[in-house]
Design a protein around this motif. Structure first.
Motif, PDB file in Angstrom:
ATOM      1  N   VAL A 229       0.822  -1.213   0.000  1.00 38.13           N
ATOM      2  CA  VAL A 229       0.000   0.000   0.000  1.00 38.13           C
ATOM      3  C   VAL A 229       0.857   1.265   0.000  1.00 38.13           C
ATOM      4  CG1 VAL A 229      -1.963  -1.133   1.108  1.00 38.13           C
ATOM      5  CG2 VAL A 229      -0.297   0.094   2.506  1.00 38.13           C
ATOM      6  N   LEU A 230       2.155   1.100   0.251  1.00 35.02           N
ATOM      7  CA  LEU A 230       3.068   2.253   0.281  1.00 35.02           C
ATOM      8  C   LEU A 230       3.705   2.529  -1.080  1.00 35.02           C
ATOM      9  CD1 LEU A 230       4.890   1.470   3.654  1.00 35.02           C
ATOM     10  CD2 LEU A 230       3.048   3.114   3.258  1.00 35.02           C
ATOM     11  N   LYS A 231       3.216   1.904  -2.124  1.00 38.59           N
ATOM     12  CA  LYS A 231       3.854   2.004  -3.439  1.00 38.59           C
ATOM     13  C   LYS A 231       3.921   3.429  -3.980  1.00 38.59           C
ATOM     14  CE  LYS A 231      -0.350   0.924  -5.962  1.00 38.59           C
ATOM     15  NZ  LYS A 231      -1.331   0.176  -5.257  1.00 38.59           N
ATOM     16  N   ASN A 232       3.016   4.302  -3.584  1.00 35.65           N
ATOM     17  CA  ASN A 232       3.033   5.700  -4.046  1.00 35.65           C
ATOM     18  C   ASN A 232       3.936   6.592  -3.193  1.00 35.65           C
ATOM     19  OD1 ASN A 232       1.256   5.279  -6.172  1.00 35.65           O
ATOM     20  ND2 ASN A 232      -0.527   5.630  -4.885  1.00 35.65           N
ATOM     21  N   GLY A 233       4.494   6.046  -2.132  1.00 35.51           N
ATOM     22  CA  GLY A 233       5.314   6.844  -1.225  1.00 35.51           C
ATOM     23  C   GLY A 233       6.778   6.438  -1.288  1.00 35.51           C
ATOM     24  N   PRO A 234       7.606   7.110  -0.523  1.00 38.18           N
ATOM     25  CA  PRO A 234       9.047   6.847  -0.555  1.00 38.18           C
ATOM     26  C   PRO A 234       9.506   5.699   0.351  1.00 38.18           C
ATOM     27  CG  PRO A 234       8.600   8.712   0.862  1.00 38.18           C
ATOM     28  CD  PRO A 234       7.274   8.293   0.265  1.00 38.18           C
ATOM     29  N   PHE A 235       8.603   5.042   1.061  1.00 35.06           N
ATOM     30  CA  PHE A 235       8.999   4.039   2.046  1.00 35.06           C
ATOM     31  C   PHE A 235       8.649   2.633   1.587  1.00 35.06           C
ATOM     32  CE2 PHE A 235       7.786   7.946   4.349  1.00 35.06           C
ATOM     33  CZ  PHE A 235       9.054   8.313   4.771  1.00 35.06           C
ATOM     34  N   THR A 236       9.467   1.675   2.011  1.00 38.80           N
ATOM     35  CA  THR A 236       9.206   0.273   1.678  1.00 38.80           C
ATOM     36  C   THR A 236       8.558  -0.478   2.831  1.00 38.80           C
ATOM     37  OG1 THR A 236      11.449  -0.311   2.370  1.00 38.80           O
ATOM     38  CG2 THR A 236      11.104   0.168   0.020  1.00 38.80           C
ATOM     39  N   ASN A 237       8.596   0.118   4.032  1.00 31.88           N
ATOM     40  CA  ASN A 237       7.880  -0.459   5.167  1.00 31.88           C
ATOM     41  C   ASN A 237       7.332   0.690   6.024  1.00 31.88           C
ATOM     42  OD1 ASN A 237       9.871   0.445   7.012  1.00 31.88           O
ATOM     43  ND2 ASN A 237      10.981  -1.491   6.891  1.00 31.88           N
ATOM     44  N   PHE A 238       6.736   0.338   7.139  1.00 26.50           N
ATOM     45  CA  PHE A 238       6.019   1.326   7.947  1.00 26.50           C
ATOM     46  C   PHE A 238       6.838   1.914   9.099  1.00 26.50           C
ATOM     47  CE2 PHE A 238       2.681  -1.057   5.864  1.00 26.50           C
ATOM     48  CZ  PHE A 238       1.776  -0.076   5.511  1.00 26.50           C
TER      49      PHE A 238
END
Length: 142
Positions: free
Chosen positions: A40-49
């Motif tokens: 769900v983070l594919k649009n952001g700069p992170f690969t985990n939370f």
């Protein structure tokens, strides 16, 4: 207005507790907090939370708790602090919805609470005449 102040303090504690809970779960289980896939983070700069979780815990969680304390103590600049935290909350939710490409009931609820906090901060600033600039300049213009 005393009841409005009490409601505002409660709202800050509620949003703060949500931030602390969500942030701590994301930090302790950064690969799948609450069973949410990192996809769900594919649009952001992170690969985990991990980083979003730390931000949620510190900025939203602790920030709202500390803001509630400033309101309880009636510190001089609490309406500004409240307004800043409200803006940060609104920004957080908007970015989260954009990155996750999802809007759910919790997003709507937290966004609404942030909006109420921001409106309340503006009302207090207006009522207490706490504007960062004086309007005397306008009165002297003829």
């Amino acid at each position: 207005m005393k009841i409005l102040r009490v409601i505002t303090i409660i709202l800050h504690f509620v949003v703060g507790l949500f931030g602390l809970m969500g942030g701590s779960v994301a930090v302790l289980s950064p690969d799948q907090p609450f069973g949410i896939s990192p996809e769900v983070l594919k649009n952001g700069p992170f690969t985990n939370f991990l980083i979003p979780g730390l931000t949620l815990f510190i900025v939203i969680g602790l920030g709202h708790i500390l803001t509630a304390v400033t309101i309880l103590r009636k510190t001089r600049y609490y309406p500004y602090i409240q307004g800043i935290l409200a803006a940060l909350t609104l920004g957080w939710i908007l970015i989260q919805c954009w990155v996750m490409e999802e809007i759910n009931g919790l997003h709507i609820t937290i966004f609404a609470l942030g909006a109420v906090q921001g409106i309340n901060a503006l009302m207090v600033i207006y009522r207490e005449r706490m504007f960062p600039f004086t309007l005397k300049i306008l009165r002297n213009v003829k």
